[in-house]
Write an enzyme that holds these catalytic residues in place. Structure first.
Site, PDB file in Angstrom:
ATOM      1  N   SER A   1       0.813  -1.202  -0.187  1.00 30.39           N
ATOM      2  CA  SER A   1      -0.128   0.042  -0.024  1.00 30.39           C
ATOM      3  C   SER A   1       0.827   1.138   0.023  1.00 30.39           C
ATOM      4  CB  SER A   1      -0.808  -0.060   1.290  1.00 30.39           C
ATOM      5  OG  SER A   1      -1.489   1.071   1.560  1.00 30.39           O
TER       6      SER A   1
ATOM      7  N   TYR B   1      -2.535  -1.223  10.323  1.00 32.25           N
ATOM      8  CA  TYR B   1      -2.357  -1.390   8.894  1.00 32.25           C
ATOM      9  C   TYR B   1      -0.849  -0.695   8.490  1.00 32.25           C
ATOM     10  CZ  TYR B   1      -3.772  -0.845   4.178  1.00 32.25           C
ATOM     11  OH  TYR B   1      -4.094  -1.203   2.822  1.00 32.25           O
TER      12      TYR B   1
HETATM   13  P1  NAD Z   1     -11.149  -6.244  -0.442  1.00 30.07           P
HETATM   14  O1  NAD Z   1     -11.677  -6.178   0.895  1.00 30.07           O
HETATM   15  O2  NAD Z   1     -11.947  -6.450  -1.609  1.00 30.07           O
HETATM   16  O3  NAD Z   1     -10.174  -7.581  -0.421  1.00 30.07           O
HETATM   17  C1  NAD Z   1      -9.503  -7.978   0.736  1.00 30.07           C
HETATM   18  C2  NAD Z   1      -9.695  -9.524   0.466  1.00 30.07           C
HETATM   19  O4  NAD Z   1      -8.828 -10.155   1.481  1.00 30.07           O
HETATM   20  C3  NAD Z   1     -11.156 -10.043   0.480  1.00 30.07           C
HETATM   21  O5  NAD Z   1     -11.510 -10.778  -0.237  1.00 30.07           O
HETATM   22  C4  NAD Z   1     -11.192 -10.556   1.972  1.00 30.07           C
HETATM   23  O6  NAD Z   1     -12.255 -11.572   1.880  1.00 30.07           O
HETATM   24  C5  NAD Z   1     -10.002 -11.279   1.906  1.00 30.07           C
HETATM   25  N1  NAD Z   1      -9.571 -11.673   3.339  1.00 30.07           N
HETATM   26  C6  NAD Z   1      -9.664 -10.950   4.583  1.00 30.07           C
HETATM   27  N2  NAD Z   1      -9.298 -11.596   5.498  1.00 30.07           N
HETATM   28  C7  NAD Z   1      -8.698 -12.983   5.001  1.00 30.07           C
HETATM   29  C8  NAD Z   1      -8.071 -14.083   5.462  1.00 30.07           C
HETATM   30  N3  NAD Z   1      -8.037 -13.996   6.985  1.00 30.07           N
HETATM   31  N4  NAD Z   1      -7.733 -15.010   4.758  1.00 30.07           N
HETATM   32  C9  NAD Z   1      -7.914 -14.924   3.362  1.00 30.07           C
HETATM   33  N5  NAD Z   1      -8.501 -13.799   2.985  1.00 30.07           N
HETATM   34  C10 NAD Z   1      -8.996 -12.806   3.708  1.00 30.07           C
HETATM   35  O7  NAD Z   1     -10.100  -5.004  -0.820  1.00 30.07           O
HETATM   36  P2  NAD Z   1      -9.046  -4.646  -1.683  1.00 30.07           P
HETATM   37  O8  NAD Z   1      -8.978  -3.242  -1.726  1.00 30.07           O
HETATM   38  O9  NAD Z   1      -9.054  -5.339  -2.952  1.00 30.07           O
HETATM   39  O10 NAD Z   1      -7.701  -5.104  -0.931  1.00 30.07           O
HETATM   40  C11 NAD Z   1      -6.720  -6.033  -1.326  1.00 30.07           C
HETATM   41  C12 NAD Z   1      -5.475  -5.429  -0.997  1.00 30.07           C
HETATM   42  O11 NAD Z   1      -5.251  -4.203  -1.624  1.00 30.07           O
HETATM   43  C13 NAD Z   1      -5.455  -5.415   0.652  1.00 30.07           C
HETATM   44  O12 NAD Z   1      -4.277  -6.189   0.903  1.00 30.07           O
HETATM   45  C14 NAD Z   1      -5.401  -3.903   0.698  1.00 30.07           C
HETATM   46  O13 NAD Z   1      -4.835  -3.587   2.062  1.00 30.07           O
HETATM   47  C15 NAD Z   1      -4.611  -3.492  -0.407  1.00 30.07           C
HETATM   48  N6  NAD Z   1      -4.774  -2.082  -0.784  1.00 30.07           N
HETATM   49  C16 NAD Z   1      -5.918  -1.688  -1.106  1.00 30.07           C
HETATM   50  C17 NAD Z   1      -6.239  -0.222  -1.541  1.00 30.07           C
HETATM   51  C18 NAD Z   1      -7.418   0.282  -2.070  1.00 30.07           C
HETATM   52  O14 NAD Z   1      -7.563   1.555  -1.859  1.00 30.07           O
HETATM   53  N7  NAD Z   1      -8.496  -0.443  -2.240  1.00 30.07           N
HETATM   54  C19 NAD Z   1      -4.916   0.584  -1.383  1.00 30.07           C
HETATM   55  C20 NAD Z   1      -3.786   0.164  -1.007  1.00 30.07           C
HETATM   56  C21 NAD Z   1      -3.701  -1.065  -0.560  1.00 30.07           C
END
Ligand code: NAD
Length: 265
Positions: free
Chosen positions: A153, A166
């Site tokens: 991130s 986080y």
């Molecule tokens: P999201 O909530 O759709 O995806 C997260 C996924 O992780 C979900 O499918 C959830 O079910 C799964 N998950 C949660 N706990 C889990 C566990 N214990 N075991 C297995 N799976 C688990 O949101 P996203 O934005 O697609 O996030 C994906 C990644 O991107 C994350 O690591 C997040 O920190 C990172 N990220 C997202 C953003 C953003 O703005 N969306 C920015 C920076 C980083």
């Protein structure tokens, strides 16, 4: 289509990929992209199986191969059994791991329950470690090269109030990834972090539902808009592929310039 474009569309043919948290958001887009480029994909999920099964059917219908496997990435036993099932069902070790599963929930330091701290570190950091360890063991034992891509991130660099756990998980991921990149380079396994800025996915439900909050976030982005999950998936697909062979032990930011702090003059 040029020869280069054609090669790019099949650049992961014959590979076995595993995407954690692959049923939604960035993970879901990455599953679709790697599958479309020829990889057999394990869609890891937790909770409701429906979205993961939908991702599998979509790839099946498009002529690809995918399986959905439920596992909590923070649980060692579940991770080990997910990798052995993947090996059995896909006929060999995972050679492309995308550590994408991640969670967040705001608490000030003084209000942060230990349980919430442990949960975030457990999924975001320990989960990535457990999956990388199993993936690396499988590749080294079989003598196959591969790639580990961690979705970190902009908060591996930008401090964020109320998200100490986080930021600790993503900041930790930065030096951890560099360290294992050194350890794994002799085995021809690359390790790269992709650091998204603000992306339109379920984790940002609050921003999607409140246009005024979204506008505030977009003010912090020189490019003027939030990113799309497909833009992260495209970066992962390139980074995991042969054209990125010389990229390891570093982070690629995909953030519309957010890390350039647009309000700092
Ligand atoms: P999201 O909530 O759709 O995806 C997260 C996924 O992780 C979900 O499918 C959830 O079910 C799964 N998950 C949660 N706990 C889990 C566990 N214990 N075991 C297995 N799976 C688990 O949101 P996203 O934005 O697609 O996030 C994906 C990644 O991107 C994350 O690591 C997040 O920190 C990172 N990220 C997202 C953003 C953003 O703005 N969306 C920015 C920076 C980083």
């Amino acid at each position: 289509m040029t020869a280069e474009q054609h090669a790019a569309t099949r650049r992961h043919a014959g590979r076995r990929a595993l995407v954690t948290g692959g049923a939604t958001g960035i993970g879901r887009s990455t599953v679709g992209r790697l599958g479309a480029e020829g990889a057999a994909v394990v869609v890891n999920y937790i909770g409701d199986p429906a979205p993961a099964e939908e991702a599998v059917s979509e790839l099946d219908e498009a002529g690809g191969k995918a399986i959905a496997v439920q596992a909590d990435v923070s649980n060692e036993e579940q991770v080990v059994s997910m990798f052995s099932r993947a090996r059995e069902e896909l006929g060999g070790p995972i050679d492309l791991l995308v550590n994408n599963a991640g969670i967040e929930k705001p608490f000030l330091l003084v209000d942060m329950p230990l349980e919430e701290w442990n949960k975030v570190i457990g999924v975001n950091l320990t989960g990535a470690f457990l999956c990388a360890r199993e993936a690396a063991r499988g590749m080294i034992d079989a003598g196959v090269p591969g790639a580990i891509v961690n979705i970190s991130s902009v908060h591996e660099q930008i401090a964020w109030e109320q998200f100490g756990h986080y930021c600790a998980s993503k900041g930790g991921m930065k030096l951890w990834a560099g360290t294992i990149a050194k350890e794994l380079a002799p085995h021809k396994i690359r390790v790269v972090n992709v650091a998204p800025g603000a992306i339109l996915t379920p984790i940002n439900r609050d921003l999607i539902e409140h246009p005024e909050k979204r506008a505030e976030v977009e003010e912090e982005i020189p490019w003027g808009r939030m990113g799309k999950p497909e833009e992260i998936a495209a970066t992962v697909a390139w980074l995991a592929g042969p054209e990125a062979e010389y990229v390891t032990g570093t982070t690629i930011f995909v953030d519309g310039g957010m890390t350039q702090y647009p309000h700092f003059h």
